[in-house]
Enzyme design. Structure first.
Site, PDB file in Angstrom:
ATOM      1  N   HIS A 129      20.993  63.257   6.783  1.00  0.00           N
ATOM      2  CA  HIS A 129      19.897  63.173   5.811  1.00  0.00           C
ATOM      3  C   HIS A 129      20.137  61.993   4.865  1.00  0.00           C
ATOM      4  O   HIS A 129      21.268  61.674   4.522  1.00  0.00           O
ATOM      5  CB  HIS A 129      19.783  64.475   5.018  1.00  0.00           C
ATOM      6  N   GLU A 184      12.523  60.631   9.089  1.00  0.00           N
ATOM      7  CA  GLU A 184      12.245  60.771   7.663  1.00  0.00           C
ATOM      8  C   GLU A 184      12.350  59.410   7.001  1.00  0.00           C
ATOM      9  O   GLU A 184      13.428  58.999   6.574  1.00  0.00           O
ATOM     10  CB  GLU A 184      13.258  61.715   7.014  1.00  0.00           C
TER      11      GLU A 184
END
Length: 186
Positions: A39, A108
């Site tokens: 992430h 993302e």
């Protein structure tokens, strides 16, 4: 289908002293089946593609499904580097990993997370196609994360070859999250 996952894990799969970290076997032992790795928040704190690769290998060994996050910054996007950044993250993050059947790719774009800005549908569709073509044979399921909310989910779910979503900030509000789920399946 509702399942349980963790937001990160240690790169070692042993039960050694890894203060402040949870190894993937511990995650699996409590009934979780997923772990999010790579992430952007962790990358910002110094997590490298090499470290992410070690974590993915460890998670696979523990029989966890991996949600592997990739994405470019606004600066990289403006410089036209989206594809080269995604290629690098995929190549290094999945280096020497033969079995990819339990890996999901979560695209993302860092510039989108929490900003309310999302890629244009055509742009997002092309990026998803690019990611899928990076894999020989069967490509992994692709998720999108980055400012997903009840207002844009109906448009996002129309994107071809997109298999699901990784909901961030909107998941902190039960109403928003439930609205997203309802709009996804209506």
């Amino acid at each position: 289908l509702i399942d349980i996952g963790a937001q990160n894990c240690h790169e070692s799969d042993d039960y050694g002293s890894h203060t402040g970290f949870i190894n993937p076997r511990m995650i699996k032992s409590v009934g979780a089946n997923y772990v999010i790795l790579g992430h952007s928040e962790n990358r910002k704190k110094g997590e490298t593609d090499k470290l992410i690769n070690l974590k993915i290998k460890s998670a696979i060994k523990a029989k966890l499904n991996v949600i592997f996050c990739i994405g470019e910054t606004l600066k990289e996007k403006k410089r036209g580097k989206t594809r080269s950044i995604l290629s690098k993250q995929i190549n290094l993050g999945l280096d020497k990993i033969k079995k990819k059947s339990n890996i999901f790719i979560a695209y993302e774009p860092v510039w989108s997370i929490g900003t309310g800005n999302i890629p244009k549908p055509n742009e997002l569709g092309k990026t998803i196609e690019f990611i899928k073509k990076k894999f020989k044979g069967k490509s992994p399921k692709i998720l999108y994360g980055g400012s997903v909310n009840p207002q844009n989910i109906s448009d996002l779910k129309k994107i071809k070859n997109l298999n699901g979503f990784l909901i961030g900030g909107a998941s902190q509000s039960s109403k928003k999250f439930i609205d997203i789920v309802k709009k996804t399946y209506n």
